[in-house]
Design a protein around this motif. Structure first.
Motif, PDB file in Angstrom:
ATOM      1  N   CYS A  42      40.646  23.817  -3.725  1.00  0.00           N
ATOM      2  CA  CYS A  42      40.347  22.613  -2.948  1.00  0.00           C
ATOM      3  C   CYS A  42      39.149  22.823  -2.025  1.00  0.00           C
ATOM      4  O   CYS A  42      38.457  21.875  -1.666  1.00  0.00           O
ATOM      5  CB  CYS A  42      41.556  22.167  -2.148  1.00  0.00           C
ATOM      6  N   ILE A  43      38.870  24.032  -1.662  1.00  0.00           N
ATOM      7  CA  ILE A  43      37.733  24.299  -0.779  1.00  0.00           C
ATOM      8  C   ILE A  43      36.426  24.196  -1.548  1.00  0.00           C
ATOM      9  O   ILE A  43      35.439  23.700  -1.039  1.00  0.00           O
ATOM     10  CB  ILE A  43      37.875  25.700  -0.151  1.00  0.00           C
ATOM     11  N   HIS A  44      36.407  24.623  -2.776  1.00  0.00           N
ATOM     12  CA  HIS A  44      35.177  24.637  -3.557  1.00  0.00           C
ATOM     13  C   HIS A  44      35.112  23.496  -4.570  1.00  0.00           C
ATOM     14  O   HIS A  44      34.151  23.420  -5.327  1.00  0.00           O
ATOM     15  CB  HIS A  44      35.027  25.970  -4.284  1.00  0.00           C
ATOM     16  N   GLY A  45      36.128  22.658  -4.615  1.00  0.00           N
ATOM     17  CA  GLY A  45      36.148  21.566  -5.574  1.00  0.00           C
ATOM     18  C   GLY A  45      36.337  22.037  -7.011  1.00  0.00           C
ATOM     19  O   GLY A  45      35.995  21.342  -7.960  1.00  0.00           O
TER      20      GLY A  45
END
Length: 50
Positions: A42-45
């Motif tokens: 979720c942080i890097h997509g």
């Protein structure tokens, strides 16, 4: 020749007076390699992989 050793940060008392700075020409690493968990997608997509 490195000019880094000539700066105020290279030697003398620390600004807070709690320590002393000294320049080390060729410092040696003394820590261990970190063991890191993978970053959450979720942080890097990054989409989840199954």
């Amino acid at each position: 020749m490195s000019l880094s050793k000539e700066g105020r940060w290279a030697s003398g008392p620390s600004i807070d007076g709690q320590g002393e700075f000294s320049y080390i020409e060729e410092p040696k690493a003394t820590g261990q390699a970190p063991i890191l968990k993978p970053a959450p997608g979720c942080i890097h997509g990054t989409p989840k992989t199954n």
